[in-house]
Design an enzyme around this catalytic site. Structure first.
Site, mmCIF file in Angstrom:
data_model
loop_
_atom_site.group_PDB
_atom_site.id
_atom_site.type_symbol
_atom_site.label_atom_id
_atom_site.label_comp_id
_atom_site.label_asym_id
_atom_site.label_seq_id
_atom_site.Cartn_x
_atom_site.Cartn_y
_atom_site.Cartn_z
ATOM 1 N N CYS A 1 56.081 58.156 78.980
ATOM 2 C CA CYS A 1 57.104 58.101 80.033
ATOM 3 C C CYS A 1 57.375 59.441 80.698
ATOM 4 C CB CYS A 1 58.409 57.585 79.438
ATOM 5 S SG CYS A 1 58.983 58.690 78.145
ATOM 6 N N CYS B 1 59.380 55.953 71.923
ATOM 7 C CA CYS B 1 60.354 57.023 72.126
ATOM 8 C C CYS B 1 60.486 57.895 70.872
ATOM 9 C CB CYS B 1 61.707 56.442 72.501
ATOM 10 S SG CYS B 1 61.603 55.295 73.880
HETATM 11 FE FE1 FES Z 1 60.922 58.157 77.464
HETATM 12 FE FE2 FES Z 1 62.203 56.750 75.713
HETATM 13 S S1 FES Z 1 61.627 56.104 77.688
HETATM 14 S S2 FES Z 1 61.405 58.721 75.452
#
Ligand code: FES
Length: 129
Positions: A33, A107
């Site tokens: 992400c 994450c």
């Molecule tokens: Fe990036 Fe959780 S969406 S660390």
């Protein structure tokens, strides 16, 4: 969708913030992400002169799950020997939090990799001195 423990660590993160004069600093980005996290460690020794994580702090530019997993990791790693702390797996962190939704499992990589990077930085600094 989040467990109560996740929400607690998200709303009241433990060991969050900068550390002055850290012995090791690790900064990593999540390839999934693009979120970023920094881990700071202070290294001491236990009674057997084995290096331990005396103190640990984190800063995260990431989602709620990243904050909760970072917070939990700092609690799990504090006081452990460096080798023990490095063995804390990302699934173990998620388990301690009462689970994470499948889509948020990635994450916990940030906290895990951040600690590894901070230890690598500490070892490099130590070899220089
Ligand atoms: Fe990036 Fe959780 S969406 S660390």
């Amino acid at each position: 969708m989040y467990s109560e423990k996740v929400l607690d660590h998200f709303h009241h993160p433990r060991n969050q913030g900068k550390m002055k004069a850290a012995d090791g600093i690790g900064q990593v980005g999540n390839p999934v992400c693009g979120d970023i996290m920094k881990i700071y460690i202070k290294v001491g020794q236990n009674a057997d002169s084995v290096p331990i994580i005396e103190d640990i702090k984190f800063e995260t530019l990431g989602c709620g799950a990243a904050i909760a997993t970072s917070s939990m990791l700092t609690e799990m790693a504090k006081g452990k020997t460096i080798d023990e702390a490095l063995k804390i797996g990302k699934l173990e962190i998620a388990q301690e939090l009462g689970g994470l939704p499948e889509a948020k499992l990635h994450c916990s990589i940030l906290a895990h990799d951040g600690l590894k990077a901070a230890v690598a930085d500490y070892r490099q600094n130590k070899n220089k001195s």
